[in-house]
Enzyme design. Structure first.
Site, PDB file in Angstrom:
ATOM      1  N   HIS A  10       0.936  -1.172  -0.172  1.00 51.24           N
ATOM      2  CA  HIS A  10       0.047   0.083   0.124  1.00 51.24           C
ATOM      3  C   HIS A  10       0.783   1.163  -0.028  1.00 51.24           C
ATOM      4  O   HIS A  10       0.350   2.543  -0.237  1.00 51.24           O
ATOM      5  CB  HIS A  10      -1.066   0.061   0.991  1.00 51.24           C
ATOM      6  CG  HIS A  10      -2.237  -1.118   0.681  1.00 51.24           C
ATOM      7  ND1 HIS A  10      -2.816  -1.212  -0.579  1.00 51.24           N
ATOM      8  CD2 HIS A  10      -2.382  -2.256   1.615  1.00 51.24           C
ATOM      9  CE1 HIS A  10      -3.551  -2.352  -0.376  1.00 51.24           C
ATOM     10  NE2 HIS A  10      -3.389  -2.711   0.936  1.00 51.24           N
ATOM     11  N   ARG A  45       0.440  -8.240  -8.512  1.00 51.87           N
ATOM     12  CA  ARG A  45      -0.890  -8.678  -8.872  1.00 51.87           C
ATOM     13  C   ARG A  45      -0.952  -8.480 -10.412  1.00 51.87           C
ATOM     14  O   ARG A  45      -0.072  -7.676 -11.025  1.00 51.87           O
ATOM     15  CB  ARG A  45      -1.946  -7.660  -8.521  1.00 51.87           C
ATOM     16  CG  ARG A  45      -2.378  -7.824  -6.850  1.00 51.87           C
ATOM     17  CD  ARG A  45      -3.521  -6.963  -6.741  1.00 51.87           C
ATOM     18  NE  ARG A  45      -4.665  -7.542  -7.102  1.00 51.87           N
ATOM     19  CZ  ARG A  45      -5.379  -8.191  -6.428  1.00 51.87           C
ATOM     20  NH1 ARG A  45      -5.210  -8.338  -5.172  1.00 51.87           N
ATOM     21  NH2 ARG A  45      -6.521  -8.648  -6.776  1.00 51.87           N
ATOM     22  N   ARG A  49      -1.795  -3.244  -9.791  1.00 49.17           N
ATOM     23  CA  ARG A  49      -2.365  -1.967  -9.540  1.00 49.17           C
ATOM     24  C   ARG A  49      -1.511  -1.360  -8.472  1.00 49.17           C
ATOM     25  O   ARG A  49      -1.916  -0.134  -8.116  1.00 49.17           O
ATOM     26  CB  ARG A  49      -3.770  -2.387  -8.744  1.00 49.17           C
ATOM     27  CG  ARG A  49      -3.973  -3.016  -7.489  1.00 49.17           C
ATOM     28  CD  ARG A  49      -5.150  -3.185  -6.995  1.00 49.17           C
ATOM     29  NE  ARG A  49      -5.796  -4.262  -7.765  1.00 49.17           N
ATOM     30  CZ  ARG A  49      -7.248  -4.831  -7.252  1.00 49.17           C
ATOM     31  NH1 ARG A  49      -7.082  -4.717  -5.866  1.00 49.17           N
ATOM     32  NH2 ARG A  49      -7.883  -5.778  -7.849  1.00 49.17           N
ATOM     33  N   GLU A  70       4.179 -12.587  -2.765  1.00 55.63           N
ATOM     34  CA  GLU A  70       2.762 -13.076  -3.141  1.00 55.63           C
ATOM     35  C   GLU A  70       2.192 -13.249  -4.631  1.00 55.63           C
ATOM     36  O   GLU A  70       2.571 -11.921  -5.257  1.00 55.63           O
ATOM     37  CB  GLU A  70       1.334 -12.230  -2.295  1.00 55.63           C
ATOM     38  CG  GLU A  70       1.464 -12.617  -0.841  1.00 55.63           C
ATOM     39  CD  GLU A  70       0.591 -11.528  -0.393  1.00 55.63           C
ATOM     40  OE1 GLU A  70      -0.521 -11.028  -0.974  1.00 55.63           O
ATOM     41  OE2 GLU A  70       0.633 -11.255   0.809  1.00 55.63           O
ATOM     42  N   THR A 101      -7.287  -9.385  -1.465  1.00 57.68           N
ATOM     43  CA  THR A 101      -7.401 -10.952  -1.718  1.00 57.68           C
ATOM     44  C   THR A 101      -8.464 -11.493  -0.748  1.00 57.68           C
ATOM     45  O   THR A 101      -8.683 -11.480   0.412  1.00 57.68           O
ATOM     46  CB  THR A 101      -6.164 -11.742  -1.335  1.00 57.68           C
ATOM     47  OG1 THR A 101      -5.031 -10.984  -1.735  1.00 57.68           O
ATOM     48  CG2 THR A 101      -6.056 -13.168  -1.668  1.00 57.68           C
ATOM     49  N   GLU A 151      -0.038 -20.380   4.681  1.00 57.93           N
ATOM     50  CA  GLU A 151      -0.527 -19.365   5.368  1.00 57.93           C
ATOM     51  C   GLU A 151      -2.007 -19.378   5.454  1.00 57.93           C
ATOM     52  O   GLU A 151      -2.901 -19.178   4.594  1.00 57.93           O
ATOM     53  CB  GLU A 151      -0.210 -18.072   4.594  1.00 57.93           C
ATOM     54  CG  GLU A 151      -0.497 -16.557   5.578  1.00 57.93           C
ATOM     55  CD  GLU A 151      -0.030 -15.309   4.760  1.00 57.93           C
ATOM     56  OE1 GLU A 151       0.842 -15.350   3.923  1.00 57.93           O
ATOM     57  OE2 GLU A 151      -0.809 -14.308   4.792  1.00 57.93           O
ATOM     58  N   HIS A 190      -3.803 -11.294   7.007  1.00 61.57           N
ATOM     59  CA  HIS A 190      -4.920 -10.749   6.401  1.00 61.57           C
ATOM     60  C   HIS A 190      -5.648 -10.144   7.351  1.00 61.57           C
ATOM     61  O   HIS A 190      -6.440 -10.778   8.128  1.00 61.57           O
ATOM     62  CB  HIS A 190      -5.776 -11.577   5.299  1.00 61.57           C
ATOM     63  CG  HIS A 190      -6.176 -10.867   4.356  1.00 61.57           C
ATOM     64  ND1 HIS A 190      -7.454  -9.991   4.427  1.00 61.57           N
ATOM     65  CD2 HIS A 190      -5.934 -10.607   3.000  1.00 61.57           C
ATOM     66  CE1 HIS A 190      -7.534  -9.394   3.341  1.00 61.57           C
ATOM     67  NE2 HIS A 190      -6.612  -9.728   2.633  1.00 61.57           N
TER      68      HIS A 190
END
Ligand code: PXP
Length: 237
Positions: A10, A45, A49, A70, A101, A151, A190
Site C-alpha cells: 500500500h 498482482r 495495481r 505473493e 485477496t 498461510e 490478512h
C-alpha cells in the site's frame, strides 16, 4: 514468538495514485528492515495495481531481509518469480474486481494447477506457501499438492463481530495445530491490526505473521505530524 513480515503493497498504492516515483515501496522496505522486522512481502498482482515488476527486482537486490512474493498462478507472474527468486512464494487466488485477496486458494478444486505451480517454483529453488482458509480439507490438499508451508487466512477472524470472534479464533487454532502436525510450516495473515493481532500471535504453531494495511495505515498517521512540520519549515523559510 512468530516472525513478522511486513507487506508494503500500500506504499505502492499511494505512489500509483499519481503514477510517479514516490513514495517508493523499496524505501519503505528498507525502513521496515531497520525497524527490526523479519521479512518484507509484496504482492505482484496481474493487474499491477500497486507493486510493479521493478519494485520486486529492486527489492531483491537491495533487501537483506527475506523477500516473500505473493502471487496468483498466472504464467507471466510465475516466470517473473522464477527469474527474481524470492525467498518464499505465497500463492494466492486473484480476482480482478476484488479490493484485496478475498478468501484462500481452493486447493481442493484447483489441485492440479496449484501442484504444477509448486513444481515450477520449486524447480527454480523457491519454497512455496499456499494461502488457505482455516479448513481441514484445504490444509490436507495443500500438503498433498506439495506445499511446505501454508498461510492461514485470518480475514474472517479479523472481520468477525465480537460475539463470533472466539469461534473464528478457535478455527485458526485448530487449523494451525492440524497443519503443524502434518509437518507444514504455518504462517497467518490478512486483516490483522493493532487490536486483534495478539491472540493470533499466541497460537503456538504460527511461525510468521504477514501484516500490511494496518502498519502502512498507522505509518501515515504517526508520520503526519513530522511531515507537516517539515513542509511548514520550508514554506515559512
Ligand atoms: N497475506 C496475504 C496472502 C495477503 O494477500 C495479504 C494482503 O495483501 C496480507 C497477508 C496482508 O493483509 P493486510 O494488508 O490486511 O495486513
Amino acid at each position: 514468538m512468530p516472525r513478522l513480515t511486513v507487506n508494503v503493497d500500500h506504499v505502492a498504492t499511494v505512489r500509483e495514485a499519481r503514477k510517479g516515483r514516490a513514495p517508493d515501496p523499496v524505501a519503505a522496505a528498507l525502513l521496515v528492515e531497520l525497524a527490526g522486522a523479519h521479512g518484507v512481502t509484496v504482492h505482484l498482482r496481474e493487474d499491477r495495481r500497486h507493486v510493479q515488476d521493478r519494485d520486486v527486482r529492486v527489492l531483491r537486490e537491495m533487501l537483506a531481509l527475506p523477500l516473500n512474493l505473493e502471487m496468483g498462478l498466472a504464467g507471466e507472474v510465475l516466470a517473473i518469480a522464477c527469474d527474481v527468486r524470492p525467498d518464499l512464494a505465497t500463492l494466492v487466488p486473484e480476482r480482478r474486481q476484488e479490493l484485496t485477496t478475498e478468501g484462500g486458494l481452493d486447493v481442493r478444486r484447483d489441485r492440479a494447477r496449484v501442484a504444477d505451480g509448486i513444481v515450477r517454483l520449486r524447480e527454480a529453488g523457491i519454497p512455496v506457501s499456499l494461502f488457505v482458509d482455516p479448513e481441514p480439507g484445504q490444509i490436507e490438499a495443500a500438503r498433498e499438492a506439495g506445499a511446505g508451508c501454508i498461510e492461514l487466512h485470518t480475514g474472517e477472524y479479523a472481520n468477525a463481530r465480537d460475539h463470533e470472534r472466539g469461534e473464528k479464533l478457535e478455527r485458526l487454532r485448530v487449523a494451525a495445530h492440524e497443519a503443524g502436525r502434518s509437518g507444514l510450516e504455518v504462517h497467518a495473515g490478512h486483516g490483522l491490526d493493532y487490536r486483534n493481532v495478539v491472540p493470533v500471535a499466541r497460537i503456538p504453531e504460527v511461525a510468521e505473521l504477514a501484516i500490511g494495511h494496518a502498519i502502512v495505515g498507522r505509518a501515515v498517521l504517526v508520520g503526519m505530524e513530522r511531515a507537516v512540520r517539515e513542509m511548514l519549515a520550508l514554506v515559512q523559510l
